[in-house]
Design a protein around this motif. Sequence first.
Motif, short mmCIF file in Angstrom:
data_model
loop_
_atom_site.label_atom_id
_atom_site.label_comp_id
_atom_site.label_asym_id
_atom_site.label_seq_id
_atom_site.Cartn_x
_atom_site.Cartn_y
_atom_site.Cartn_z
N GLY A 164 0.83 -1.34 -0.04
CA GLY A 164 -0.06 0.13 0.07
C GLY A 164 0.86 1.22 0.06
O GLY A 164 1.61 1.44 0.87
N PHE A 165 0.78 2.09 -1.04
CA PHE A 165 1.72 3.17 -1.11
C PHE A 165 1.08 4.23 -2.00
O PHE A 165 0.21 3.81 -2.91
N ALA A 166 1.52 5.40 -1.82
CA ALA A 166 0.93 6.70 -2.71
C ALA A 166 2.24 7.41 -3.21
O ALA A 166 2.93 7.78 -2.35
N PHE A 167 2.13 7.93 -4.34
CA PHE A 167 3.15 8.95 -4.90
C PHE A 167 2.53 10.25 -4.62
O PHE A 167 1.27 10.40 -5.46
N VAL A 168 2.99 11.12 -4.04
CA VAL A 168 2.13 12.38 -3.61
C VAL A 168 3.11 13.58 -4.29
O VAL A 168 2.67 14.68 -4.07
N GLY A 169 3.94 13.25 -5.05
CA GLY A 169 4.70 14.24 -5.90
C GLY A 169 5.72 15.37 -4.96
O GLY A 169 6.04 14.86 -4.11
N TYR A 170 5.33 16.53 -5.14
CA TYR A 170 6.08 17.58 -4.71
C TYR A 170 5.37 18.22 -3.33
O TYR A 170 4.26 18.25 -3.49
N VAL A 171 6.19 18.66 -2.28
CA VAL A 171 5.47 19.30 -1.28
C VAL A 171 5.78 20.75 -1.55
O VAL A 171 6.96 21.18 -2.36
N PRO A 172 5.20 21.53 -0.74
CA PRO A 172 5.35 23.04 -0.90
C PRO A 172 6.71 23.67 -0.56
O PRO A 172 7.43 22.90 0.27
N GLN A 173 7.26 24.48 -1.14
CA GLN A 173 8.53 25.15 -0.86
C GLN A 173 8.63 26.05 0.42
O GLN A 173 9.55 26.12 1.10
N GLU A 174 7.29 26.78 0.64
CA GLU A 174 7.49 27.50 1.87
C GLU A 174 7.52 26.83 3.06
O GLU A 174 6.82 25.59 3.24
#
Length: 264
Positions: A164-174
């Motif tokens: 069970g896994f998820a690719f969530v991409g990028y997180v915010p830079q701030e």
Amino acid sequence: MQSTTGTLYLVPTPLDFGCLPDGTPPAPLTQCLPASTVVVAARLTHWISENAKSTRAFLKRVDAVNGLAAPLQAQAIVELPRQAHKKGDHTPAAEGDSQAKALLAPALLGHDIGLVSEAGMPAIADPGSSIVRAAHALGLPVMPLAGPISLMLALAASGLNGQGFAFVGYVPQEANERAKRLRELEALALKTGQTQILIETPYRNTALLQALLQTLHPHTRLAISCGLMLPQQVTRSALVTDWKSRSLQQGLPLDAPAVFLIGR
């Protein structure tokens, strides 16, 4: 009756594009792509590309292993729209899907087409989804070829939950927004057991790692794979408390593409 339409092939490429020091020759293509993928790539003459320059560089490497069906200058290479690069094309949109169908016109005339990104598998953490959707809408066969996918390589090497896994991409830079998002992902991972997979632009990898170490619970597991399939590749997986006490970030090639994974 044999179909008169072509097939859309999803062609994976080596993960070393843009990552090798100047003057360093890439590894032979046979070290990262199976022969069956190289054979198909060699016979294709029509391409939909994230970047035409990188596609030509890839085809030169293919030609060195298996001669191309048409000279490089005769290959028909079209690039995805700029919007697909900037914002991605995974969300259906009438304009984007219409453009994708237009790029597939050669397939309706019987030509097989290769979809290719700069590195890894197109349409996974890279643009190309709109082309795949359009191919299905047009009734074209879609065939993914075997090759490297950095997200799956990193997950397999992490020791985290691969069921069970998820690719969530990028997180915010701030900083504050990034910390908030990391806490949300951690809470989901700890509650459900679902591994959370994220990425960052290489020049921000160090900042993301520091944020992870500052934000995550000491007993959350953090895994990082840097430079996958490159000579300097490293994967480390440990509890956050061990990352800190053992200074596991030392020696990580964080200037290379990296995959970060959070779990329990």
